[in-house]
Each structure stands twice: as C-alpha cells, then as structure tokens.
Motif scaffolding. Sequence first.
Motif, short mmCIF file in Angstrom:
data_model
loop_
_atom_site.label_atom_id
_atom_site.label_comp_id
_atom_site.label_asym_id
_atom_site.label_seq_id
_atom_site.Cartn_x
_atom_site.Cartn_y
_atom_site.Cartn_z
N ALA A 32 0.81 -1.22 0.00
CA ALA A 32 0.00 0.00 0.00
C ALA A 32 0.84 1.27 0.00
O ALA A 32 0.42 2.30 -0.53
N GLY A 33 2.03 1.20 0.57
CA GLY A 33 2.86 2.38 0.64
C GLY A 33 3.70 2.64 -0.59
O GLY A 33 4.37 3.68 -0.69
N ASP A 34 3.66 1.73 -1.54
CA ASP A 34 4.44 1.88 -2.78
C ASP A 34 3.55 2.54 -3.83
O ASP A 34 2.86 1.87 -4.60
N PHE A 35 3.58 3.86 -3.87
CA PHE A 35 2.69 4.60 -4.76
C PHE A 35 2.99 4.34 -6.23
O PHE A 35 2.08 4.19 -7.05
N SER A 38 1.65 0.99 -7.19
CA SER A 38 0.19 1.04 -7.19
C SER A 38 -0.33 1.70 -8.46
O SER A 38 -1.27 1.20 -9.10
N ILE A 57 -6.11 0.97 2.23
CA ILE A 57 -5.43 2.12 2.85
C ILE A 57 -5.35 1.86 4.36
O ILE A 57 -6.21 2.31 5.13
N LYS A 59 -3.06 2.94 6.50
CA LYS A 59 -2.53 4.08 7.25
C LYS A 59 -2.96 5.37 6.57
O LYS A 59 -3.05 5.44 5.34
N GLU A 61 -1.37 8.10 6.01
CA GLU A 61 -0.41 8.68 5.07
C GLU A 61 -0.44 8.01 3.69
O GLU A 61 0.02 8.57 2.71
N TYR A 62 -1.01 6.80 3.64
CA TYR A 62 -1.09 6.11 2.35
C TYR A 62 -2.20 6.69 1.46
O TYR A 62 -2.26 6.40 0.26
N VAL A 65 -1.98 8.41 -2.12
CA VAL A 65 -1.90 7.70 -3.39
C VAL A 65 -3.01 8.16 -4.35
O VAL A 65 -2.82 8.16 -5.57
#
Length: 357
Positions: A32-35, A38, A57, A59, A61-62, A65
């Motif tokens: 999820a944190g790898d924009f 994604s 999502i 978190k 901060e994610y 995206v």
Amino acid sequence: MTRKTTRTVRARNILIGGESPITVQSMTNVPAGDFLASIEQIKRLEAAKCDIVRLAIPKAEYAEVFRAAKFSGVKCPLVADIHFDYRIALEAVRMGADKIRINPGNIGEKWKVAEVANACKSAGIPIRIGVNGGSLDKRILEKYGAPTAEALAESALLEAAALEDCGFSDVVISIKSSTVDEMTRAARIVSAQSDYPLHLGVTEAGDGYSGLVKNSIGIGSLLLDGIGDTIRVSLTADPVEEVRAGREILSALGLNSGGGINVISCPTCGRTKIDLIDIGRRYKEAAEGIDTKGKRIKVAVMGCVVNGPGEAREADFGIAGGDGFVLYFKNGEAQYKVEEDRAVEFLIEETKKFIDE
C-alpha cells in the motif's frame, strides 16, 4: 433477462445501479505504501478495461496515493478500502478518493460513522458497505450462531440504515462469503428488501481455476436473475486476471454493453486434425487488445466441419478445421479454405474487417 431497478450512485465518471451497465472491479495487491507500483498496476488494470479499482489504505499517510494517481493521469474511479479507523476514511476523502468502502460495524461509535458519512456527502462520493463473515456485529453473530446468509443480509441492511440515519443515501452494498450458497442467498435477501445497488463476488475463492469456477457460479446465477450492478471476481492471482474473468462472465451472459469478442470453440475430439487448442488460445490473446468500437462479436473456432457452420451457425463468422487447412464460414455459410498456419492471422484480419463494416 430483466435487471432489478436499483438507485443510482456516481463514482467519478462511472454510474453504478439503475439502468447503468454492470461494471467490473478489481483491487491492487502491491504494498500500500508503494505509490509508484500502485499507479503502475492501476494503469494495467485500466488497459484491461477495469471500470473501478479499489486500494487498501491501512494508514492515513497512504491516502495520498489518490492524489498521486490522478496527477499521473489515472481516469478510472478509485476506491479507498477502510477498516477500523474512521480518520483514514476522512483523509482518503480529502486526498481525492472517488468512493469509500467501509464496514460501519468495525468503524466504531455512531459519531465516527457520521463523520465519514458527512465527509462523503460534502465531497459527493458514495460509500460501499462491505460485509463478510469475518466482520459481523457480535450481536448478530450471537443471534444466528454463525455467519449465515440471513446474518450477513441483516448486518448489511442495519449498516445501511445507520448511514441513512446520518442523512446519507448514496450507498452500495457488498455481501461476500467464501461459500457460494451463502453469498447468493444473502444477496437475494438484500435485493428483495432494498433498492441499493449490489456489488457481487465470492471472497477468498482461491486461485485462477477454483476461484473462477466459484465466482462464475455465484455471480452468474445472480446476474441471470437480474441481481447485481457491479462485480469483482476475487482470485489469488494477478488482478488483471480478475478483470479478464469478469469480462468473460459478462460476455457469456450477453451483458458486455461496451462490446467485445465472445469466442466459442468446441472441446475437440478424434475428428480434429488441426491444433485447435493452440489456435484458439493464440487468437484470444491476439484479439484482447482489439477495440471493437462497441460491437458485440461472436467468433467460432471449431475443430471440424461437423461442429463448424452447423453448430456454430449463430456466430458472426469463424473457422472449422480440415486436414492442414481451416474452412472459413460467415453467418453459417461456408466461404473458402485457409491454410492452417495462417488461421490466427486470418481470424484477426476478419475480426478487424467485421468491426469496420
């Protein structure tokens, strides 16, 4: 078949419910944190004709995206999949999510659900209620003793009522189970008792083979009865395979409103003298990228003349195997022979001609 009339909701440029076409959805499965990953996957899904893409999502901060994806040119609606923390939903709305998927039962207090509903109402985006056996309200689970179809349906309708109490009605309901029978019965109960658009799918269905079988039975049986407005074929596989499977289901039922190619082919037998399995596979792969310009096309790839123009008479055109050649036929009438090694190339040429006619 006659579809049940449901209310219509809008997610960005896509209408769900009412008389709108049935949409095909999928979900990203990269971290999820790898924009960047994604966005790359979303664009692959778009290219495969996915209508709506959902992203987990976990978190706050994610949620950025969504802003990044739209800045990169993503056109399809993007859905934020939210569990437990209402603040993540609020951040997803702020960052441009086109739809929020929640389970009000695990969001917590009513005021938290109201916060999400108010934010979505202000932004003009819908909420999808997602219910499954692992997220039932404890009181409902105690009442029924297990995540039965009746329990799933009651949970979904109670959660929809909770949103309605907040003055929010742009709701889509999704009831999923890993058991085909429970999923279909629950969907029928909700369909009979409400006019909410329904998202269909069998969850935790398995790999590309067993998962496709389970989803085809569950989704297909409901669509045949006019139930369902949007679908996802959940598979333990590349998400693009989910889109392909969803499109195949709609095509088989004649519900691919945007056009497409429906390939019919025989199972082969001792009369077959061409490599029909390879020809059929290569043709489907080559035809996937063809824009049919809204036309529905039925193409037959048959093993012999017995199963050719006769049994495949309803096809727009096709081929039937001979000995080192294929017989081309159109509207059930034989035309001429083509060498076997040109069969795929020839079918592609005829497909493009048919589209331009």
